[in-house]
Design an enzyme around this catalytic site. Structure first.
Site, PDB file in Angstrom:
ATOM      1  N   LEU A  19       0.781  -1.243   0.000  1.00  3.79           N
ATOM      2  CA  LEU A  19       0.000   0.000   0.000  1.00  3.79           C
ATOM      3  C   LEU A  19       0.812   1.292   0.000  1.00  3.79           C
ATOM      4  O   LEU A  19       0.281   2.347  -0.319  1.00  3.79           O
ATOM      5  CB  LEU A  19      -0.914   0.023   1.243  1.00  3.79           C
ATOM      6  CG  LEU A  19      -1.846  -1.179   1.415  1.00  3.79           C
ATOM      7  CD1 LEU A  19      -2.650  -1.028   2.707  1.00  3.79           C
ATOM      8  CD2 LEU A  19      -2.792  -1.305   0.225  1.00  3.79           C
ATOM      9  N   ARG A  72       6.228  12.909   2.754  1.00  4.39           N
ATOM     10  CA  ARG A  72       4.945  12.815   3.469  1.00  4.39           C
ATOM     11  C   ARG A  72       4.673  13.995   4.408  1.00  4.39           C
ATOM     12  O   ARG A  72       3.591  14.555   4.435  1.00  4.39           O
ATOM     13  CB  ARG A  72       4.894  11.518   4.285  1.00  4.39           C
ATOM     14  CG  ARG A  72       4.951  10.253   3.454  1.00  4.39           C
ATOM     15  CD  ARG A  72       4.469   9.074   4.289  1.00  4.39           C
ATOM     16  NE  ARG A  72       4.831   7.784   3.706  1.00  4.39           N
ATOM     17  CZ  ARG A  72       4.533   6.622   4.260  1.00  4.39           C
ATOM     18  NH1 ARG A  72       3.885   6.574   5.425  1.00  4.39           N
ATOM     19  NH2 ARG A  72       4.885   5.491   3.691  1.00  4.39           N
ATOM     20  N   HIS A 132      10.306   8.156   6.110  1.00  4.80           N
ATOM     21  CA  HIS A 132      10.278   8.878   7.392  1.00  4.80           C
ATOM     22  C   HIS A 132      11.719   9.159   7.822  1.00  4.80           C
ATOM     23  O   HIS A 132      12.645   8.412   7.468  1.00  4.80           O
ATOM     24  CB  HIS A 132       9.625   8.038   8.499  1.00  4.80           C
ATOM     25  CG  HIS A 132       8.157   7.828   8.340  1.00  4.80           C
ATOM     26  ND1 HIS A 132       7.554   6.611   8.551  1.00  4.80           N
ATOM     27  CD2 HIS A 132       7.170   8.690   8.015  1.00  4.80           C
ATOM     28  CE1 HIS A 132       6.258   6.727   8.353  1.00  4.80           C
ATOM     29  NE2 HIS A 132       5.994   7.981   8.021  1.00  4.80           N
ATOM     30  N   GLU A 153       3.091  12.875  10.189  1.00  2.00           N
ATOM     31  CA  GLU A 153       3.386  11.441  10.332  1.00  2.00           C
ATOM     32  C   GLU A 153       3.844  11.084  11.741  1.00  2.00           C
ATOM     33  O   GLU A 153       4.392  10.004  11.982  1.00  2.00           O
ATOM     34  CB  GLU A 153       4.449  11.029   9.309  1.00  2.00           C
ATOM     35  CG  GLU A 153       4.028  11.216   7.866  1.00  2.00           C
ATOM     36  CD  GLU A 153       3.156  10.067   7.331  1.00  2.00           C
ATOM     37  OE1 GLU A 153       3.505   8.901   7.549  1.00  2.00           O
ATOM     38  OE2 GLU A 153       2.120  10.350   6.701  1.00  2.00           O
ATOM     39  N   CYS A 183       9.910   1.809  14.498  1.00  2.00           N
ATOM     40  CA  CYS A 183       8.552   2.144  14.017  1.00  2.00           C
ATOM     41  C   CYS A 183       7.503   1.578  14.951  1.00  2.00           C
ATOM     42  O   CYS A 183       6.405   2.124  15.066  1.00  2.00           O
ATOM     43  CB  CYS A 183       8.288   1.534  12.647  1.00  2.00           C
ATOM     44  SG  CYS A 183       9.450   2.031  11.388  1.00  2.00           S
TER      45      CYS A 183
HETATM   46  O1  SUG Z   1       3.497   4.020   6.711  1.00  2.00           O
HETATM   47  N1  SUG Z   1       3.884   0.581   6.106  1.00  2.00           N
HETATM   48  C1  SUG Z   1       4.073   1.718   6.977  1.00  2.00           C
HETATM   49  C2  SUG Z   1       5.385   1.583   7.694  1.00  2.00           C
HETATM   50  C3  SUG Z   1       5.560   2.619   8.750  1.00  2.00           C
HETATM   51  C4  SUG Z   1       6.932   2.616   9.317  1.00  2.00           C
HETATM   52  N2  SUG Z   1       7.030   3.597  10.352  1.00  2.00           N
HETATM   53  C5  SUG Z   1       8.120   4.334  10.626  1.00  2.00           C
HETATM   54  N3  SUG Z   1       9.129   4.438   9.799  1.00  2.00           N
HETATM   55  N4  SUG Z   1       8.118   5.009  11.711  1.00  2.00           N
HETATM   56  C6  SUG Z   1       4.012   3.037   6.179  1.00  2.00           C
HETATM   57  O2  SUG Z   1       4.475   3.039   5.038  1.00  2.00           O
HETATM   58  C7  SUG Z   1       2.610  -0.850   4.604  1.00  2.00           C
HETATM   59  C8  SUG Z   1       1.264  -1.531   4.610  1.00  2.00           C
HETATM   60  C9  SUG Z   1       1.102  -2.492   3.481  1.00  2.00           C
HETATM   61  O3  SUG Z   1       1.682  -2.302   2.414  1.00  2.00           O
HETATM   62  O4  SUG Z   1       0.339  -3.487   3.665  1.00  2.00           O
HETATM   63  C10 SUG Z   1       2.682   0.345   5.565  1.00  2.00           C
HETATM   64  O5  SUG Z   1       1.696   1.006   5.794  1.00  2.00           O
END
Ligand code: SUG
Length: 443
Positions: free
Chosen positions: A21, A214, A250, A174, A367
């Site tokens: 996603l 983002r 991020h 974020e 994360c």
């Molecule tokens: O927002 N992955 C999250 C990962 C977040 C990582 N957080 C930090 N770096 N703090 C994102 O991209 C993937 C979900 C999917 O593809 O099923 C997702 O949302």
């Protein structure tokens, strides 16, 4: 005042899956479509909490969110019983069903930004749930996150839980994944807010060309204002466009800080030299930083192996430890960087844990946790049973064992039984954590 930092880890939800996603998050897109193991993922997360707690570091938990989000599907026009809503969505708009089924609230670094009461003008702990408006599946988290945080940090004399920032894209936020608090005893803490783009202010420096940025500067500024942080203690730093294009969506993909120590990749921020200069001015000689060069540790390797997405924690004896993903032990450049810190910095040990189920969606150890500094009195004021101890560990382990599947594929997301199981699991969890009714389906 006696204060400790608590790591609030997100429990992985029962619909954990690989939806592919997040454009710009290389692991998410490359694992999209694979089958996941929610039970394994939740247990990896719990094992990490147990490990960090075992180091003598304070640990707590945040609950997952109801997924699939039937509320969202209904808001978008699907109707009838829960099973009918799922069947219609699966038939007409499978991608939407995937977006509404993500267990992405596990990455609680993105749940909110937090400022400890020692740093704020009104001496309250401030928390702003992130609106996560850059990604649809993540934006669905904001309302429930606000409700959960309001349920935990209820005491308004001590805690200010704000609403997520309004207005979508302009104030795309974020959370703490773009925020680093650095601190030297006897001096005021410094808050570094990373951002990737601006919405109406002039943009300092270049924009990424391949992947989206983002967080907006305007959002970071709003958080600093809301949290009533002294202006002179706040720095705003633009993420390096080449870092974002390498997959650092991020700041915490290429930088981590704790106390007076900052570990940073050359491509974390664009005006890195002036940022370091400002930090030296504000924190004095005690400030220490280590920069990994693109030559020694290419950003592409750092994005894959996540050495910076480690937890850098202060141990009871004042030394530090790193809790890194196992993946960073297997990448020689990442491993060499982490091991090179031992002895040369306050880091006395690096521990490698398997959080692969989360890593395959781009979520490393850092994360999976939100850092909240609480004084003893503030800790006492939290009545929810969210603090980790052997009893909670056991209860959560049994809960996962009872309610989770060990395999979820894209096709399973249309199964109304998976939705029922998830809601039942979350209903039981709110009792274990003494949270009250925080979910839509409980109201
Ligand atoms: O927002 N992955 C999250 C990962 C977040 C990582 N957080 C930090 N770096 N703090 C994102 O991209 C993937 C979900 C999917 O593809 O099923 C997702 O949302």
């Amino acid at each position: 005042m006696n204060a400790r930092e608590y790591n609030f880890d997100g429990l992985v939800g029962p619909t954990h899956n690989y939806g592919g996603l997040s454009f710009g998050n290389v692991a998410s897109t490359s694992h999209g479509g694979q089958a996941s193991n929610p039970k394994g993922a939740a247990k990896q997360g719990l094992a990490k909490m147990r490990f960090v707690h075992g180091l003598g570091v304070a640990q707590a938990v945040l609950p997952p969110q109801p997924r699939p989000s039937l509320r969202t599907l209904r808001q978008l026009g699907f109707h009838g019983s829960d099973a009918e809503v799922l069947a219609q969505a699966a038939k007409e708009h499978e991608q939407l069903l995937r977006l509404c089924s993500s267990a992405s609230s596990m990455w609680t670094a993105n749940a909110a930004t937090v400022a400890p009461s020692s740093d704020t003008a009104d001496q309250r702990l401030h928390l702003t749930p992130a609106n996560l408006s850059s990604m649809f599946h993540r934006a669905l988290e904001a309302d429930t996150t606000a409700r959960v945080l309001k349920a935990i940090f209820k005491d308004e004399a001590r805690f200010a839980v704000h609403d997520p920032l309004p207005g979508g894209e302009h104030f795309a936020d974020e959370g703490a994944a773009n925020h680093t608090r650095l601190f030297v005893p006897g001096r005021a803490a410094v808050h570094v807010f990373g951002f990737g783009r601006t919405s109406y202010l002039p943009a300092p420096g270049e924009s990424p060309k391949k992947f989206p940025a983002r967080q907006t500067l305007e959002a970071s500024q709003a958080i600093a204002r809301l949290h009533r942080l002294p202006r002179e203690q706040v720095l705003f730093a633009r993420q390096h466009p080449n870092g974002i294009d390498a997959g650092a969506f991020h700041t915490d993909v290429l930088a981590v800080g704790n106390g007076a120590l900052l570990l940073i990749h050359e491509l974390a921020f664009s005006a890195q030299k002036s940022l370091i200069g400002e930090l030296q001015r504000l924190l004095g000689d005690a400030f220490q930083y280590v920069v990994a060069s693109e030559k020694d540790l290419p950003a592409g390797v750092a994005v894959k192996a996540y050495p910076f997405n480690s937890q850098l924690v202060t141990l009871p004896d004042g030394a530090m430890a790193i809790v890194a993903p196992e993946d960073s032990k297997e990448a020689p450049e990442a491993h060499a960087f982490l091991e090179g810190l031992v002895g040369k910095t306050p880091v006395k040990a690096v521990h490698y844990l398997d959080v692969r189920q989360s890593m395959h969606n781009g979520g490393g150890p850092a994360c999976l946790r939100q850092r909240v500094v609480l004084s003893d009195q503030e800790r006492q004021a939290v009545k929810a049973k969210v603090f980790f101890d052997p009893a909670l560990d056991q209860a959560l382990d049994a809960w996962i064992e009872q309610h989770y599947r060990d395999r979820v594929s894209a096709d399973d997301l249309r199964d109304p039984k998976l939705a029922e199981e998830s809601m039942r699991a979350l209903d039981v969890l709110t009792q274990i954590l003494a949270l009250g009714s925080v979910y839509d389906f409980q109201r």
